[in-house]
Design a protein around this motif. Sequence first.
Motif, mmCIF file in Angstrom:
data_model
loop_
_atom_site.group_PDB
_atom_site.id
_atom_site.type_symbol
_atom_site.label_atom_id
_atom_site.label_comp_id
_atom_site.label_asym_id
_atom_site.label_seq_id
_atom_site.Cartn_x
_atom_site.Cartn_y
_atom_site.Cartn_z
ATOM 1 N N CYS A 11 0.698 -1.290 0.653
ATOM 2 C CA CYS A 11 0.120 0.300 -0.234
ATOM 3 C C CYS A 11 1.234 1.438 0.301
ATOM 4 O O CYS A 11 0.414 2.118 -0.671
ATOM 5 N N CYS A 12 2.243 1.722 1.043
ATOM 6 C CA CYS A 12 3.441 2.388 0.524
ATOM 7 C C CYS A 12 3.384 2.731 -0.565
ATOM 8 O O CYS A 12 4.429 3.466 -1.046
ATOM 9 N N ARG A 13 3.360 1.964 -1.302
ATOM 10 C CA ARG A 13 4.661 1.779 -3.553
ATOM 11 C C ARG A 13 3.280 1.757 -4.669
ATOM 12 O O ARG A 13 3.247 1.857 -5.142
ATOM 13 N N HIS A 22 0.063 13.279 -1.989
ATOM 14 C CA HIS A 22 0.718 13.620 -2.743
ATOM 15 C C HIS A 22 2.261 14.461 -2.552
ATOM 16 O O HIS A 22 2.742 14.170 -3.175
ATOM 17 N N ASP A 23 1.827 14.717 -1.467
ATOM 18 C CA ASP A 23 3.485 15.745 -0.995
ATOM 19 C C ASP A 23 4.070 13.725 -0.713
ATOM 20 O O ASP A 23 5.320 14.302 -0.730
ATOM 21 N N PHE A 24 3.746 13.041 -0.884
ATOM 22 C CA PHE A 24 4.823 12.061 -0.260
ATOM 23 C C PHE A 24 5.482 11.358 -1.417
ATOM 24 O O PHE A 24 6.109 10.051 -1.104
ATOM 25 N N ASP A 25 4.586 11.270 -2.153
ATOM 26 C CA ASP A 25 5.066 10.193 -3.693
ATOM 27 C C ASP A 25 6.345 10.687 -4.518
ATOM 28 O O ASP A 25 6.387 11.913 -4.836
ATOM 29 N N ARG A 26 7.154 9.827 -4.102
ATOM 30 C CA ARG A 26 8.514 9.785 -5.104
ATOM 31 C C ARG A 26 8.641 9.769 -6.512
ATOM 32 O O ARG A 26 9.150 10.277 -6.785
ATOM 33 N N GLY A 27 6.917 10.152 -7.251
ATOM 34 C CA GLY A 27 7.279 10.213 -8.280
ATOM 35 C C GLY A 27 6.546 9.399 -9.332
ATOM 36 O O GLY A 27 6.536 9.386 -10.365
ATOM 37 N N ASP A 28 7.020 7.853 -8.508
ATOM 38 C CA ASP A 28 6.234 6.215 -9.265
ATOM 39 C C ASP A 28 5.451 5.579 -8.117
ATOM 40 O O ASP A 28 5.299 4.476 -8.499
ATOM 41 N N GLY A 29 4.851 6.355 -7.134
ATOM 42 C CA GLY A 29 4.265 5.938 -6.977
ATOM 43 C C GLY A 29 4.450 5.061 -4.989
ATOM 44 O O GLY A 29 3.218 4.798 -4.993
ATOM 45 N N CYS A 31 6.226 5.723 -1.584
ATOM 46 C CA CYS A 31 6.091 7.126 -0.729
ATOM 47 C C CYS A 31 7.218 7.274 -0.289
ATOM 48 O O CYS A 31 8.362 6.047 0.367
ATOM 49 N N VAL A 32 8.010 8.231 0.071
ATOM 50 C CA VAL A 32 8.783 8.446 0.367
ATOM 51 C C VAL A 32 9.703 7.710 2.294
ATOM 52 O O VAL A 32 10.806 7.833 2.241
ATOM 53 N N HIS A 33 9.154 7.939 2.492
ATOM 54 C CA HIS A 33 9.106 7.628 4.383
ATOM 55 C C HIS A 33 9.074 5.595 4.166
ATOM 56 O O HIS A 33 9.034 5.891 5.505
ATOM 57 N N LEU A 34 8.639 5.180 3.205
ATOM 58 C CA LEU A 34 8.773 3.871 2.906
ATOM 59 C C LEU A 34 10.618 3.444 3.228
ATOM 60 O O LEU A 34 11.116 3.645 1.950
ATOM 61 N N HIS A 35 11.300 3.049 4.090
ATOM 62 C CA HIS A 35 12.635 2.466 4.528
ATOM 63 C C HIS A 35 12.938 0.985 4.576
ATOM 64 O O HIS A 35 12.132 1.029 5.337
ATOM 65 N N ASP A 36 13.643 0.201 4.031
ATOM 66 C CA ASP A 36 13.558 -0.704 4.120
ATOM 67 C C ASP A 36 12.299 -1.658 4.369
ATOM 68 O O ASP A 36 11.435 -2.452 5.183
ATOM 69 N N ASN A 37 10.964 -1.411 3.516
ATOM 70 C CA ASN A 37 9.503 -2.184 3.350
ATOM 71 C C ASN A 37 8.733 -1.173 4.751
ATOM 72 O O ASN A 37 7.698 -1.821 4.846
ATOM 73 N N LEU A 38 9.706 -0.005 5.492
ATOM 74 C CA LEU A 38 8.695 -0.187 6.548
ATOM 75 C C LEU A 38 8.745 1.357 6.465
ATOM 76 O O LEU A 38 9.563 2.277 5.945
ATOM 77 N N ILE A 79 -5.582 -4.646 -3.524
ATOM 78 C CA ILE A 79 -3.637 -4.450 -3.557
ATOM 79 C C ILE A 79 -2.764 -5.927 -4.079
ATOM 80 O O ILE A 79 -1.780 -5.506 -4.878
ATOM 81 N N LYS A 80 -2.673 -6.655 -3.483
ATOM 82 C CA LYS A 80 -2.293 -7.550 -3.517
ATOM 83 C C LYS A 80 -2.394 -8.469 -4.919
ATOM 84 O O LYS A 80 -0.700 -8.793 -5.840
ATOM 85 N N LYS A 81 -3.155 -8.761 -5.442
ATOM 86 C CA LYS A 81 -4.342 -9.001 -6.622
ATOM 87 C C LYS A 81 -3.539 -8.140 -7.887
ATOM 88 O O LYS A 81 -2.745 -8.575 -8.559
ATOM 89 N N LEU A 82 -3.808 -6.917 -7.434
ATOM 90 C CA LEU A 82 -2.999 -6.237 -8.508
ATOM 91 C C LEU A 82 -1.918 -5.981 -9.163
ATOM 92 O O LEU A 82 -1.117 -6.465 -10.348
ATOM 93 N N ASN A 83 -1.171 -6.234 -7.781
ATOM 94 C CA ASN A 83 0.201 -6.820 -7.463
ATOM 95 C C ASN A 83 0.620 -7.770 -8.290
ATOM 96 O O ASN A 83 2.610 -7.242 -9.124
ATOM 97 N N ARG A 84 0.252 -8.586 -7.718
ATOM 98 C CA ARG A 84 0.489 -10.347 -8.750
ATOM 99 C C ARG A 84 0.344 -10.044 -10.230
ATOM 100 O O ARG A 84 0.658 -10.637 -10.754
#
Length: 88
Positions: A11-13, A22-29, A31-38, A79-84
């Motif tokens: 969900c953070c990707r 919007h302000d958290f999107d690094r440009g590819d969907g 989040c800029v705050h997602l580090h090491d998947n957390l 989200i998981k289905k879409l990702n698959r």
Amino acid sequence: MNFPCDKCGLCCRMIGGISALHDFDRGDGVCVHLHDNLCSIYDSRPLICNTSEMYDAFFKNIMTPDEFIDMNLNACRKIKKLNRENVR
Ligand code: SF4
Ligand code: SF4
């Protein structure tokens, strides 16, 4: 509220198009705050990312906590289905 998040991080990707993030999107969907998947700002994450606070703010008068958890779990499954489908 104990939301059974498995910390997949998907969900953070996929925050593109979510105006509140919007302000958290690094440009590819992602989040800029997602580090090491957390979430690196977990304790101060925005309302939309906090199930307990979202429930108290907007949903407690229209559904039970269990119904809210089910609604969010359905979103996780989509989200998981879409990702698959996207990685096929
Ligand atoms: S998609 Fe669902 S299970 Fe995965 S990190 Fe987000 S809330 Fe947790
Ligand atoms: S703020 Fe944290 S919980 Fe919200 S999308 Fe970004 S990484 Fe995920």
